[in-house]
Design a protein around this motif. Structure first.
Motif, PDB file in Angstrom:
ATOM      1  N   ASP A 173      -4.847   6.090  -5.700  1.00  0.00           N
ATOM      2  CA  ASP A 173      -3.809   5.939  -4.670  1.00  0.00           C
ATOM      3  C   ASP A 173      -3.349   7.299  -4.162  1.00  0.00           C
ATOM      4  O   ASP A 173      -3.168   7.488  -2.955  1.00  0.00           O
ATOM      5  N   GLN A 226      -8.465   0.901  -5.108  1.00  0.00           N
ATOM      6  CA  GLN A 226      -7.636   1.260  -6.264  1.00  0.00           C
ATOM      7  C   GLN A 226      -7.785   0.219  -7.366  1.00  0.00           C
ATOM      8  O   GLN A 226      -7.938   0.556  -8.549  1.00  0.00           O
ATOM      9  N   GLU A 286       0.822  -1.209   0.000  1.00  0.00           N
ATOM     10  CA  GLU A 286       0.000   0.000   0.000  1.00  0.00           C
ATOM     11  C   GLU A 286       0.860   1.265   0.000  1.00  0.00           C
ATOM     12  O   GLU A 286       0.511   2.257  -0.631  1.00  0.00           O
ATOM     13  N   TRP A 340       2.037   3.322  -5.652  1.00  0.00           N
ATOM     14  CA  TRP A 340       2.194   4.279  -6.743  1.00  0.00           C
ATOM     15  C   TRP A 340       3.309   3.863  -7.691  1.00  0.00           C
ATOM     16  O   TRP A 340       3.216   4.073  -8.903  1.00  0.00           O
ATOM     17  N   LEU A 376      -6.009  -0.074  -1.077  1.00  0.00           N
ATOM     18  CA  LEU A 376      -5.539  -0.858  -2.223  1.00  0.00           C
ATOM     19  C   LEU A 376      -6.689  -1.551  -2.946  1.00  0.00           C
ATOM     20  O   LEU A 376      -6.735  -1.556  -4.179  1.00  0.00           O
TER      21      LEU A 376
END
Length: 161
Positions: free
Chosen positions: A48, A57, A8, A12, A54
């Motif tokens: 994110d 996302q 997490e 990115w 997560l």
């Protein structure tokens, strides 16, 4: 630090890597599928950056990619292919082409001259058939360097009109 927290925290980086991979594959395939997946990955990256968990996302990325694949991709493909020449080429252009028998065609072989001027070895589609010289026929299929022919229904069986 446990694994989920680590993923997490650095999600990115994973999103950017996935987007880059999808865009490289898209440049090689030009099918718009991986472009849509890349845009879905961009949506996951934006989620994110806004602090989404997560699982959210992944859901956002998947939904955006699926929506784009089914809504945006078909018109893009249509626009991309609208300038293509629909005329068959190569072997596909020979299927259905009229020809004249040069030497008797049996299941063992023979010669035909196609309307485009090429001379091909030929065999009948039906192994029991035989075609005499000067008879008009049509190409039914091509296998290797052999044209498989059938009688031409547009001309009479006695020969050219």
């Amino acid at each position: 630090m446990d694994i989920i927290t680590g993923i997490e925290q650095f999600a990115w980086i994973i999103w950017i890597a996935l987007i880059a991979i999808f865009l490289v594959i898209e440049m090689l395939s030009l099918d718009f599928t991986f472009l849509m997946l890349g845009i879905g990955g961009l949506a996951g990256l934006i989620a994110d950056l806004f602090g989404a968990p997560l699982w959210l996302q992944l859901v956002i990325a998947a939904l955006v990619a699926l929506l784009l694949i089914f809504v945006l991709r078909p018109p893009l493909l249509h626009r991309l292919r609208r300038g293509e020449d629909p005329t068959p080429s190569n072997v596909a252009a020979l299927i259905g082409m009229p020809a004249v028998v040069l030497s008797t065609v049996t299941r063992l072989g023979g010669l035909v001259k196609l309307d485009n001027g090429e001379t091909w070895t030929a065999r009948p589609v039906d192994d029991e058939a035989s075609f005499a010289p000067d008879l008009h026929v049509r190409v039914a299929r091509i296998e290797g360097a052999t044209a498989f022919i059938r009688s031409d229904p547009e001309t009479s069986e006695e020969g050219p009109a």
